[in-house]
Design a protein around this motif. Structure first.
Motif, short mmCIF file in Angstrom:
data_model
loop_
_atom_site.label_atom_id
_atom_site.label_comp_id
_atom_site.label_asym_id
_atom_site.label_seq_id
_atom_site.Cartn_x
_atom_site.Cartn_y
_atom_site.Cartn_z
N ILE A 75 0.81 -1.22 0.00
CA ILE A 75 0.00 0.00 0.00
C ILE A 75 0.85 1.27 0.00
CG2 ILE A 75 -1.73 1.32 1.29
CD1 ILE A 75 -2.79 -1.23 -0.11
N LEU A 76 1.93 1.29 0.77
CA LEU A 76 2.72 2.51 0.91
C LEU A 76 3.96 2.56 0.01
CD1 LEU A 76 2.66 2.83 4.79
CD2 LEU A 76 1.23 4.05 3.13
N ILE A 77 4.69 1.49 -0.04
CA ILE A 77 5.99 1.52 -0.71
C ILE A 77 5.89 1.27 -2.21
CG2 ILE A 77 8.28 0.46 -0.78
CD1 ILE A 77 7.87 -0.12 2.25
N ALA A 78 5.17 0.23 -2.60
CA ALA A 78 5.10 -0.13 -4.02
C ALA A 78 4.60 1.01 -4.91
CB ALA A 78 4.26 -1.39 -4.21
N PRO A 79 3.52 1.70 -4.57
CA PRO A 79 3.07 2.78 -5.44
C PRO A 79 4.11 3.90 -5.61
CG PRO A 79 1.36 2.22 -3.86
CD PRO A 79 2.60 1.49 -3.45
N VAL A 80 4.82 4.20 -4.55
CA VAL A 80 5.85 5.24 -4.62
C VAL A 80 6.99 4.80 -5.51
CG1 VAL A 80 7.55 6.55 -3.27
CG2 VAL A 80 5.24 6.19 -2.36
N VAL A 81 7.45 3.56 -5.32
CA VAL A 81 8.55 3.04 -6.13
C VAL A 81 8.16 3.00 -7.61
CG1 VAL A 81 9.98 1.01 -6.59
CG2 VAL A 81 9.61 1.78 -4.24
N VAL A 82 6.97 2.50 -7.90
CA VAL A 82 6.51 2.41 -9.29
C VAL A 82 6.43 3.80 -9.92
CG1 VAL A 82 4.51 1.82 -10.75
CG2 VAL A 82 5.32 0.21 -9.02
N GLU A 83 5.91 4.76 -9.20
CA GLU A 83 5.81 6.12 -9.73
C GLU A 83 7.19 6.73 -9.97
OE1 GLU A 83 3.98 9.34 -11.41
OE2 GLU A 83 3.11 7.40 -10.89
N LEU A 84 8.12 6.50 -9.05
CA LEU A 84 9.48 7.01 -9.24
C LEU A 84 10.16 6.37 -10.44
CD1 LEU A 84 10.73 7.24 -5.56
CD2 LEU A 84 10.23 9.13 -7.13
N VAL A 85 9.97 5.07 -10.62
CA VAL A 85 10.54 4.38 -11.78
C VAL A 85 9.92 4.93 -13.06
CG1 VAL A 85 10.62 2.15 -12.97
CG2 VAL A 85 11.19 2.28 -10.56
N ARG A 86 8.61 5.12 -13.04
CA ARG A 86 7.93 5.64 -14.22
C ARG A 86 8.45 7.01 -14.62
NH1 ARG A 86 4.31 8.77 -16.04
NH2 ARG A 86 3.73 9.76 -14.12
N GLN A 87 8.62 7.88 -13.63
CA GLN A 87 9.05 9.25 -13.93
C GLN A 87 10.54 9.37 -14.23
OE1 GLN A 87 7.50 12.55 -11.70
NE2 GLN A 87 5.81 11.32 -10.93
N THR A 88 11.35 8.63 -13.54
CA THR A 88 12.81 8.76 -13.73
C THR A 88 13.34 7.82 -14.80
OG1 THR A 88 13.32 7.10 -12.04
CG2 THR A 88 13.13 9.41 -11.31
N ARG A 89 12.52 6.85 -15.21
CA ARG A 89 12.92 5.85 -16.21
C ARG A 89 14.09 5.01 -15.71
NH1 ARG A 89 8.52 5.37 -18.24
NH2 ARG A 89 9.38 4.06 -19.85
N ALA A 90 14.23 4.93 -14.39
CA ALA A 90 15.27 4.10 -13.78
C ALA A 90 14.87 2.64 -13.90
CB ALA A 90 15.45 4.47 -12.32
N LYS A 91 15.87 1.78 -14.00
CA LYS A 91 15.60 0.35 -14.09
C LYS A 91 15.37 -0.19 -12.68
CE LYS A 91 17.19 -3.81 -16.26
NZ LYS A 91 18.07 -4.37 -17.26
N LEU A 92 14.33 -0.96 -12.51
CA LEU A 92 14.00 -1.54 -11.22
C LEU A 92 14.22 -3.04 -11.28
CD1 LEU A 92 12.74 -1.38 -8.37
CD2 LEU A 92 10.50 -1.65 -9.47
N ARG A 93 15.02 -3.54 -10.37
CA ARG A 93 15.24 -4.97 -10.27
C ARG A 93 14.55 -5.47 -9.01
NH1 ARG A 93 21.02 -4.05 -12.22
NH2 ARG A 93 20.85 -4.72 -14.37
N ILE A 94 13.54 -6.27 -9.19
CA ILE A 94 12.81 -6.82 -8.07
C ILE A 94 13.46 -8.13 -7.69
CG2 ILE A 94 10.59 -7.73 -7.29
CD1 ILE A 94 9.29 -5.71 -9.20
N GLU A 95 13.79 -8.27 -6.41
CA GLU A 95 14.48 -9.46 -5.93
C GLU A 95 13.57 -10.67 -6.00
OE1 GLU A 95 17.71 -9.52 -5.08
OE2 GLU A 95 17.78 -7.40 -5.59
N TYR A 96 14.17 -11.79 -6.31
CA TYR A 96 13.44 -13.05 -6.29
C TYR A 96 13.39 -13.57 -4.87
CZ TYR A 96 13.86 -12.81 -11.31
OH TYR A 96 13.78 -12.41 -12.59
N SER A 97 12.48 -14.49 -4.63
CA SER A 97 12.38 -15.04 -3.29
C SER A 97 13.68 -15.76 -2.92
CB SER A 97 11.20 -16.01 -3.20
OG SER A 97 11.41 -17.09 -4.08
N VAL A 98 13.95 -15.79 -1.64
CA VAL A 98 15.19 -16.36 -1.12
C VAL A 98 14.88 -17.69 -0.46
CG1 VAL A 98 17.04 -15.99 0.55
CG2 VAL A 98 16.14 -14.07 -0.75
N ASN A 99 15.75 -18.65 -0.66
CA ASN A 99 15.59 -19.93 0.01
C ASN A 99 16.13 -19.77 1.43
OD1 ASN A 99 15.72 -22.52 1.02
ND2 ASN A 99 16.34 -23.42 -0.93
#
Length: 123
Positions: A75-99
């Motif tokens: 609710i709080l973090i994901a929308p901010v990160v997505v909007e920042l990526v959209r506006q800055t055109r920065a590449k976002l690497r989402i981590e995969y789950s960890v064993n």
């Protein structure tokens, strides 16, 4: 005095239930801990639509229970990160789950090894 018992196996949740300070737990592994202010790169462009984003988040806050990490992230973090990526055109690497099982095994090995070995590593 050691916080962790080298004859016990620990899960992450059990380690966090110890009510020990981070530096004390890390010291058991031969590491130290320090808090420092980070000098991160700054975006020099103009960020638009931040008020819209704030309004959308504040609109749903009364309707959402934020007691879990997952809820706060979604609710709080994901929308901010997505909007920042959209506006800055920065590449976002989402981590995969960890064993976590492998990490727990590694931690338990380090605990057993640390009985006779002193580590002098810093992170």
């Amino acid at each position: 005095m050691k916080v962790l018992d080298s004859n016990r196996e620990y899960t992450f949740s059990k380690i966090f239930e110890l009510n020990a300070e981070v530096d004390e737990i890390l010291a058991d592994f031969g590491y130290s801990f320090s808090q420092e202010k980070l000098a991160l790169p700054q975006y020099s462009g103009e960020l638009k639509r931040l008020q819209e984003l704030r309004d959308r988040i504040e609109d749903v806050l009364p309707l959402v229970n934020l007691t879990t990490e997952l809820a706060r992230r979604e609710i709080l973090i994901a929308p901010v990160v997505v909007e920042l990526v959209r506006q800055t055109r920065a590449k976002l690497r989402i981590e995969y789950s960890v064993n976590y099982r492998l990490i727990i095994l590694w931690i338990n090995e380090r605990l057993r090894d640390s009985q006779g070995t002193a580590f002098h590593q810093h992170c």
